[in-house]
Design an enzyme around this catalytic site. Sequence first.
Site, PDB file in Angstrom:
ATOM      1  N   THR A   8      82.610  27.822  44.982  1.00 28.97           N
ATOM      2  CA  THR A   8      82.959  29.194  45.593  1.00 28.97           C
ATOM      3  C   THR A   8      82.571  30.176  44.818  1.00 28.97           C
ATOM      4  OG1 THR A   8      85.117  29.261  44.520  1.00 28.97           O
ATOM      5  CG2 THR A   8      85.029  27.944  46.484  1.00 28.97           C
ATOM      6  N   GLY A   9      82.285  31.523  45.197  1.00 31.52           N
ATOM      7  CA  GLY A   9      81.670  32.383  44.619  1.00 31.52           C
ATOM      8  C   GLY A   9      80.168  32.259  44.072  1.00 31.52           C
ATOM      9  N   GLY A  10      79.173  31.343  44.783  1.00 34.43           N
ATOM     10  CA  GLY A  10      78.218  30.850  44.427  1.00 34.43           C
ATOM     11  C   GLY A  10      76.844  31.290  44.800  1.00 34.43           C
ATOM     12  N   GLY A  55      75.279  35.237  39.602  1.00 30.56           N
ATOM     13  CA  GLY A  55      76.073  35.188  38.426  1.00 30.56           C
ATOM     14  C   GLY A  55      76.339  33.618  37.987  1.00 30.56           C
ATOM     15  N   ILE A  56      77.592  33.297  37.481  1.00 27.71           N
ATOM     16  CA  ILE A  56      77.800  32.027  36.778  1.00 27.71           C
ATOM     17  C   ILE A  56      77.815  31.163  38.125  1.00 27.71           C
ATOM     18  CG2 ILE A  56      79.811  30.768  35.934  1.00 27.71           C
ATOM     19  CD1 ILE A  56      80.456  33.138  34.223  1.00 27.71           C
ATOM     20  N   GLY A  57      78.279  31.550  39.236  1.00 30.73           N
ATOM     21  CA  GLY A  57      78.424  30.609  40.223  1.00 30.73           C
ATOM     22  C   GLY A  57      77.120  29.890  40.875  1.00 30.73           C
ATOM     23  N   SER A 115      88.965  32.770  31.760  1.00 34.60           N
ATOM     24  CA  SER A 115      88.560  33.914  31.168  1.00 34.60           C
ATOM     25  C   SER A 115      89.065  33.785  29.913  1.00 34.60           C
ATOM     26  CB  SER A 115      88.619  35.066  32.006  1.00 34.60           C
ATOM     27  OG  SER A 115      88.142  36.179  31.083  1.00 34.60           O
ATOM     28  N   TYR A 166      93.773  41.785  35.600  1.00 32.96           N
ATOM     29  CA  TYR A 166      92.712  40.650  35.625  1.00 32.96           C
ATOM     30  C   TYR A 166      93.025  39.644  34.629  1.00 32.96           C
ATOM     31  CZ  TYR A 166      88.250  38.180  35.145  1.00 32.96           C
ATOM     32  OH  TYR A 166      87.271  37.325  34.917  1.00 32.96           O
TER      33      TYR A 166
END
Length: 250
Positions: free
Chosen positions: A13-15, A18-20, A137, A150
């Site tokens: 998810t969120g791919g 960035g990191i995804g 995080s 956050y």
Amino acid sequence: MSRKLEGKVAIVTGGSTGIGLATAIQFAKEGAYVYITGRRQAELDAAVLEIGNAKGVRVDSSRLSELDALYAQVKAEKGQIDVLFVNAGGGSLLSLEAVTEEHFDDTFGRNVKGVLFTVQKALPLLAKGASVILTGSTAASGGTPDFSVYAASKAAVRSFARNWILDLKGRDIRINTLSPGPIETPGLVELAGPDKAHQQGLLDHFASLIPLGRVGRPEEVAKAAVFLASDDSSFINGSEMFVDGGIAQI
């Protein structure tokens, strides 16, 4: 040489950035078929071309109906999930006196509600031996000015992993938290606003705090995600793995 995720079905998810995106690319290189999600179709389409063995599905993880549609599609096409990398989320800098209800709802909706229901709704499809990876995080392990909402949302994510491994005891499903430190991604540099000089100043500031003397690269987090996704970490469960250059360890 055998690939660590050969024949596996993975969701990131969120791919699309960035990191995804880096993780989806690495999963595909290791032999997985990868579904990526995101909220912007153009970025999803571009990411799929870069990944190769992948499909993009437009999903806002805080909307349960969109998660239902995602899993219905995965069930129809692949029948199961072997790796679930719950990475969608984000946040912004805002001081305590400036926090609004909208800011809180947006951050917790993306980072807590979205994570909870992404995992819950995947449960019927998670295969025996499946690996679930939650993006945490280093912000959850210390204090950062103007980042309290956050940080609190990521502390909740860490707590989810500790508790869910008990809820799923006996199902042979592992859940771990992968906690990056400062990583040079669009999400990080955009905290400094659109000015390139300000963005570089933010990166330089983080680099000065990190024992390794630099910020991380998305590919470095992706390699750790492959470890947690694969049988190499078969007895690692409920843990938090830091990919942070040492910043949370001092």
